[in-house]
Design a protein around this motif. Structure first.
Motif, mmCIF file in Angstrom:
data_model
loop_
_atom_site.group_PDB
_atom_site.id
_atom_site.type_symbol
_atom_site.label_atom_id
_atom_site.label_comp_id
_atom_site.label_asym_id
_atom_site.label_seq_id
_atom_site.Cartn_x
_atom_site.Cartn_y
_atom_site.Cartn_z
ATOM 1 N N PRO A 151 43.751 37.638 50.964
ATOM 2 C CA PRO A 151 43.724 37.720 49.499
ATOM 3 C C PRO A 151 42.428 37.246 48.869
ATOM 4 C CG PRO A 151 45.192 35.958 50.242
ATOM 5 C CD PRO A 151 44.825 36.747 51.450
ATOM 6 N N THR A 152 41.710 36.349 49.539
ATOM 7 C CA THR A 152 40.455 35.859 48.954
ATOM 8 C C THR A 152 39.363 36.920 48.961
ATOM 9 O OG1 THR A 152 39.932 34.885 51.115
ATOM 10 C CG2 THR A 152 40.876 33.424 49.448
ATOM 11 N N SER A 153 39.597 38.034 49.629
ATOM 12 C CA SER A 153 38.604 39.113 49.648
ATOM 13 C C SER A 153 38.856 40.134 48.540
ATOM 14 C CB SER A 153 38.614 39.822 51.005
ATOM 15 O OG SER A 153 39.784 40.601 51.159
ATOM 16 N N ILE A 154 39.901 39.922 47.743
ATOM 17 C CA ILE A 154 40.297 40.886 46.725
ATOM 18 C C ILE A 154 40.153 40.260 45.342
ATOM 19 C CG2 ILE A 154 42.232 42.236 45.810
ATOM 20 C CD1 ILE A 154 43.277 42.296 48.750
ATOM 21 N N TYR A 155 39.427 40.926 44.462
ATOM 22 C CA TYR A 155 39.256 40.452 43.089
ATOM 23 C C TYR A 155 40.295 41.092 42.173
ATOM 24 C CZ TYR A 155 34.778 38.508 44.586
ATOM 25 O OH TYR A 155 33.810 37.787 45.226
ATOM 26 N N ASP A 156 40.218 42.386 42.024
ATOM 27 C CA ASP A 156 41.129 43.130 41.154
ATOM 28 C C ASP A 156 41.876 44.132 42.022
ATOM 29 O OD1 ASP A 156 42.386 44.868 39.433
ATOM 30 O OD2 ASP A 156 40.688 45.074 38.067
ATOM 31 N N PRO A 157 43.199 43.959 42.234
ATOM 32 C CA PRO A 157 43.923 44.850 43.146
ATOM 33 C C PRO A 157 43.868 46.316 42.734
ATOM 34 C CG PRO A 157 45.437 43.419 41.928
ATOM 35 C CD PRO A 157 44.057 42.889 41.715
ATOM 36 N N GLU A 158 43.844 46.592 41.439
ATOM 37 C CA GLU A 158 43.788 47.978 40.979
ATOM 38 C C GLU A 158 42.544 48.686 41.514
ATOM 39 O OE1 GLU A 158 45.733 49.927 39.267
ATOM 40 O OE2 GLU A 158 47.301 48.564 38.570
ATOM 41 N N LYS A 159 41.449 47.946 41.616
ATOM 42 C CA LYS A 159 40.190 48.534 42.081
ATOM 43 C C LYS A 159 39.965 48.290 43.569
ATOM 44 C CE LYS A 159 37.883 48.129 37.578
ATOM 45 N NZ LYS A 159 38.991 47.547 36.821
ATOM 46 N N VAL A 161 50.085 38.307 54.229
ATOM 47 C CA VAL A 161 49.024 37.396 53.801
ATOM 48 C C VAL A 161 48.652 36.489 54.963
ATOM 49 C CG1 VAL A 161 48.348 35.581 52.187
ATOM 50 C CG2 VAL A 161 49.885 37.406 51.438
ATOM 51 N N VAL A 162 47.390 36.562 55.385
ATOM 52 C CA VAL A 162 46.903 35.665 56.434
ATOM 53 C C VAL A 162 45.913 34.686 55.820
ATOM 54 C CG1 VAL A 162 47.275 37.348 58.260
ATOM 55 C CG2 VAL A 162 45.079 37.284 57.100
ATOM 56 N N GLU A 163 45.540 33.680 56.613
ATOM 57 C CA GLU A 163 44.630 32.625 56.150
ATOM 58 C C GLU A 163 45.167 31.960 54.887
ATOM 59 O OE1 GLU A 163 40.617 34.214 55.902
ATOM 60 O OE2 GLU A 163 40.364 33.762 58.019
ATOM 61 N N THR A 164 46.459 31.609 54.930
ATOM 62 C CA THR A 164 47.076 30.991 53.759
ATOM 63 C C THR A 164 46.469 29.632 53.435
ATOM 64 O OG1 THR A 164 48.833 30.208 55.247
ATOM 65 C CG2 THR A 164 49.288 32.176 53.953
ATOM 66 N N ASP A 165 45.738 29.045 54.382
ATOM 67 C CA ASP A 165 45.092 27.757 54.112
ATOM 68 C C ASP A 165 43.938 27.901 53.122
ATOM 69 O OD1 ASP A 165 44.231 29.169 56.507
ATOM 70 O OD2 ASP A 165 42.678 27.654 56.691
ATOM 71 N N TYR A 166 43.480 29.148 52.901
ATOM 72 C CA TYR A 166 42.383 29.362 51.955
ATOM 73 C C TYR A 166 42.883 29.595 50.527
ATOM 74 C CZ TYR A 166 38.727 29.764 55.533
ATOM 75 O OH TYR A 166 37.833 29.516 56.547
ATOM 76 N N ILE A 167 44.186 29.710 50.362
ATOM 77 C CA ILE A 167 44.725 30.057 49.047
ATOM 78 C C ILE A 167 44.622 28.870 48.095
ATOM 79 C CG2 ILE A 167 46.800 30.722 47.766
ATOM 80 C CD1 ILE A 167 47.693 32.201 50.306
ATOM 81 N N GLU A 168 43.936 29.081 47.000
ATOM 82 C CA GLU A 168 43.824 28.067 45.951
ATOM 83 C C GLU A 168 44.361 28.584 44.621
ATOM 84 O OE1 GLU A 168 39.671 27.199 45.920
ATOM 85 O OE2 GLU A 168 39.768 25.864 47.662
ATOM 86 N N ASP A 169 44.286 29.898 44.437
ATOM 87 C CA ASP A 169 44.663 30.508 43.166
ATOM 88 C C ASP A 169 45.960 31.291 43.359
ATOM 89 O OD1 ASP A 169 44.875 31.834 40.780
ATOM 90 O OD2 ASP A 169 42.768 32.418 40.673
ATOM 91 N N TYR A 170 47.096 30.614 43.176
ATOM 92 C CA TYR A 170 48.380 31.274 43.379
ATOM 93 C C TYR A 170 48.676 32.347 42.329
ATOM 94 C CZ TYR A 170 49.582 28.233 47.252
ATOM 95 O OH TYR A 170 49.599 27.609 48.477
ATOM 96 N N PRO A 171 48.289 32.160 41.068
ATOM 97 C CA PRO A 171 48.490 33.258 40.103
ATOM 98 C C PRO A 171 47.765 34.537 40.524
ATOM 99 C CG PRO A 171 48.118 31.206 38.937
ATOM 100 C CD PRO A 171 47.858 30.922 40.393
ATOM 101 N N HIS A 172 46.548 34.385 41.074
ATOM 102 C CA HIS A 172 45.810 35.566 41.536
ATOM 103 C C HIS A 172 46.541 36.227 42.705
ATOM 104 C CE1 HIS A 172 42.602 38.247 42.667
ATOM 105 N NE2 HIS A 172 42.471 37.666 43.851
ATOM 106 N N LEU A 173 47.028 35.413 43.645
ATOM 107 C CA LEU A 173 47.778 35.958 44.773
ATOM 108 C C LEU A 173 49.036 36.670 44.276
ATOM 109 C CD1 LEU A 173 48.385 36.368 47.739
ATOM 110 C CD2 LEU A 173 49.325 34.052 47.825
ATOM 111 N N ASN A 174 49.707 36.088 43.297
ATOM 112 C CA ASN A 174 50.903 36.707 42.747
ATOM 113 C C ASN A 174 50.576 38.069 42.132
ATOM 114 O OD1 ASN A 174 53.715 36.711 42.053
ATOM 115 N ND2 ASN A 174 53.139 36.245 39.945
ATOM 116 N N ASN A 175 49.410 38.168 41.515
ATOM 117 C CA ASN A 175 48.972 39.432 40.939
ATOM 118 C C ASN A 175 48.811 40.505 42.018
ATOM 119 O OD1 ASN A 175 47.999 41.209 38.915
ATOM 120 N ND2 ASN A 175 45.879 40.657 39.398
ATOM 121 N N ILE A 176 48.234 40.102 43.163
ATOM 122 C CA ILE A 176 48.056 41.042 44.276
ATOM 123 C C ILE A 176 49.412 41.472 44.840
ATOM 124 C CG2 ILE A 176 47.123 41.346 46.596
ATOM 125 C CD1 ILE A 176 44.973 39.268 45.849
ATOM 126 N N LEU A 177 50.303 40.491 45.049
ATOM 127 C CA LEU A 177 51.605 40.802 45.620
ATOM 128 C C LEU A 177 52.435 41.676 44.676
ATOM 129 C CD1 LEU A 177 52.556 37.374 47.243
ATOM 130 C CD2 LEU A 177 51.382 39.324 48.261
#
Length: 356
Positions: free
Chosen positions: A195-203, A226-242
């Protein structure tokens, strides 16, 4: 329309380079090294303007200076498209010396990206209810020019350091989709994404959507993991992707639960369909009551949240039996099958079924 950041791998064919050193104490050592190599430069307000078309040569010069990790981080370089002339468009190339060291040492990564040199291996995931293959986790491996495999940790860590993780993650996803279709897989396919490699899922996920449509894979059989869950800091952003994935009809999963990094409560709040319990908890679980307590709790939490629990890294029958007795839903590991380019279609060993 794709932006350059998403669609173009950096190529450094610049005419000169600007070097910013962190302190005045660095000026003389850098100056002496440039003079020693007969490289022309100007020193303007403590900033070096170096007339050298080969950026890699400058990087190698710094490597000979025996700099500390902090110095490599704090020295900045900015390649220039015109000799000794700084323009606004050059600013996006202003990066640390360490970045450029990593970039030029990553020839294998550049080869993988340029040639799409990725192989997909499919590892079976077994239903504890039926003992049959439920689906496959797709594992991507980079292949060097000489044909050897790049270990996954090396592949992804180097891509991250080179700021090319987005390109690699996208290539792996799209290669998995192509190869899953090629192998006529009609069961669940777990596709890793970072998820840390994705900025805007639409694009950023547009090409992934297009690949799924092109190869006619059924959305209900696709699980984005979702892999590398230890890198997740922005849960709202991850929720947007999911949410984006779920809106397309795909399922989601979290990896590495119990690895010591994942925030289980925060992850479960995102309502994945699958939860993968890390192999560190599975190894020798039949002999370690403390591990059993943790896994029982994870399974309990999963059932309370209507999440399917999967145990990965199973290598022995005794581990599998204990997990099945605990009520695990899915099983994965060498005990059932190793990752293969051609996915196995049957399970050779007998599975103890917890519902029989």
């Amino acid at each position: 329309m794709n932006c350059d950041r998403c669609s173009k791998i950096p190529i450094f064919e610049d005419l000169s380079v600007c070097i910013l050193v962190p302190t005045e104490h660095h000026i003389d050592p850098v100056k002496n090294s440039l003079l020693l190599k007969n490289i022309n430069f100007k020193l303007v307000n403590d900033i070096f303007l170096v007339e050298e078309e080969n950026l890699e040569k400058i990087i190698n010069l710094f490597l000979e200076m025996n700099l500390s990790c902090i110095e490599k981080r704090d020295i900045k370089l900015m390649p220039l498209s015109e000799k000794n002339e700084i323009k606004y468009e050059n600013l996006k190339k202003l990066k640390s010396l360490q970045y450029y060291i990593d970039f030029f040492s990553g020839k294998d990564i550049l080869y993988v990206l340029d040639k799409s040199s990725i192989k997909t291996f499919f590892q079976p995931i077994i239903s504890a209810n039926t003992g049959e293959i439920y689906g496959y986790e797709a594992l991507s491996r980079g292949i060097r020019e000489d044909g050897s495999i790049i270990p996954p940790n090396e592949l992804f860590s180097k891509a991250r350091n080179m700021d090319l993780l987005f390109f690699l993650d996208r290539l792996c996803r799209e290669t998995v989709i192509k190869n899953a279709a090629k192998q006529n897989i009609s069961k669940k396919v777990f596709i890793n994404f970072i998820p840390t490699s994705i900025y805007d899922p639409e694009k950023c996920l547009k090409s992934t959507d297009e690949a799924l449509t092109k190869y006619r894979l059924d959305p209900k059989n696709i699980v984005f993991e979702v892999v590398e869950t230890d890198y997740i800091e922005d849960y709202p952003h991850l929720n947007n992707i999911l949410s984006y994935y779920k809106g397309k009809g795909y399922s989601t999963a979290f990896d590495d639960i119990g690895s010591g990094y994942s925030d289980i409560n925060a992850l479960l709040a995102l309502n994945p369909k699958y939860m993968k319990i890390d192999m560190s908890l599975i190894k020798n679980i039949d002999k370690q009551p403390k591990k059993q307590e943790k896994v029982v709790n994870y399974i309990k939490v999963a059932k309370e949240n209507n999440i399917i629990a999967l145990a990965e890294g199973i290598e022995r029958k005794e581990e599998a039996d204990v997990l099945i007795e605990m009520g695990i839903d899915l099983l994965q590991g060498y005990y059932y099958g190793k990752p293969c380019e051609i996915p196995q279609t049957t399970v050779a060993i007998e599975t103890k079924l917890f519902n029989k």
